[in-house]
Enzyme design. Structure first.
Site: not given
Length: 336
Positions: A262, A312
């Protein structure tokens, strides 16, 4: 000996004026060819009433269409960054994606939690005042050590919206990072008390996070998520906003093309600004001049190393941010 006649002198003077004016217009409307075309057409006596209307009053507007196809393919202004009573219902696909971010064994009923949430905080739509008369300038202030010694403080404070994130302090660093904050993005585990003038923007990763903000504004009973969190926060109820899970998923899919698990808070903050603002200036992202990745409040430049993360894709996020800059959609100030 070469002599200039009066006619030649007048011609050269006219050419000089035209060249100077054209250079000025191209410079003034840099990255905004539609505005350049408008002025040049007007000067030439052409019709301008059929040209597309400006979408904002800034010198250049992020949402200006038909200039950067790559941007137009990804940008969807109809998906609002903030949750409201009108857009709080999640599609089944969005709900499942969102709940997988930080899995809960027995999540509470989402609909009931949201109903209670908007009994505690306002649920009206905000910042949907797009138009040709608006010029909303926004500064997104990251936490990079490249802000040290940058002297960006006054420039940052001059923006209409000033967006910060997580634990970012300003006290003692005002000369480099500014002193004003209009919107501070956090998740429960990075929450902090904020000045009364600042909007708290909660990024929820699960239903429990929505329950936490309700609790933190009322009873203070929730003290632990996957780690200890503040049971109460010093912020007025009408200063609390919720980052929409639908927008969260849109950023992940449209902009990051499903890279990583995400988006980072930093990238979510940039996208928040891109969708709410007409002009976006980005400060405090990336490494410092020596290549170190750390926070500006850390004395040891090797202490942070926040670029490395298992959730990430920092490189992909960085490349998209650079593309936004190179296509004239945002400005990046690199600091030191």
């Amino acid at each position: 000996t070469f002599l200039l006649t009066a006619g030649m002198l007048r011609t050269l003077t006219l050419l000089f004026i035209i060249l100077t004016l054209t250079t000025f217009l191209l410079s003034y409307t840099y990255h905004d060819p539609s505005t350049t075309y408008f002025y040049l057409l007007k000067l030439s006596g052409g019709a301008t009433e059929n040209l597309p209307k400006r979408v904002c009053a800034c010198k250049r507007c992020i949402s200006e269409p038909d200039i950067v196809p790559w941007f137009d393919e990804r940008f969807n202004q109809s998906i609002h960054p903030l949750m409201s009573k009108k857009n709080s219902i999640l599609s089944e696909d969005t709900y499942k994606w969102w709940q997988r971010l930080q899995s809960e064994n027995n999540p509470a009923n989402y609909t009931e939690v949201v109903q209670r949430l908007f009994e505690v905080i306002p649920g009206e739509e905000m910042y949907v005042d797009w138009g040709s008369s608006r010029c909303r300038t926004c500064a997104v202030v990251g936490n990079s050590g490249n802000l040290k010694g940058s002297n960006y403080g006054a420039q940052i404070d001059s923006h209409a919206f000033i967006i910060r994130m997580n634990h970012a302090p300003t006290f003692g660093y005002e000369k480099d990072v500014g002193s004003r904050t209009t919107h501070h993005l956090i998740y429960p585990e990075s929450a902090k008390n904020l000045p009364n003038s600042t909007m708290l923007v909660l990024i929820p990763f699960k239903t429990l996070d929505l329950q936490w903000i309700i609790s933190a504004l009322t009873t203070g009973t929730i003290k632990h998520t996957y780690m200890p969190v503040l049971s109460k926060i010093n912020v007025k109820n009408d200063k609390v906003l919720i980052y929409s899970p639908t927008f969260f998923k849109y950023v992940f899919e449209n902009w990051l093309e499903n890279h990583g698990r995400y988006p980072s808070t930093g990238f979510l903050s940039i996208m928040f600004a891109v969708h709410l603002c007409d002009e976006v200036n980005v400060f405090g992202f990336g490494a410092d001049e020596k290549g170190n990745w750390h926070h500006y409040w850390e004395n040891n430049p090797l202490a942070g190393a926040f670029r490395q993360s298992g959730v990430h894709d920092g490189d992909f996020e960085y490349n998209i941010t650079i593309l936004l800059s190179e296509t004239g959609k945002i400005n990046i100030f690199k600091g030191r």
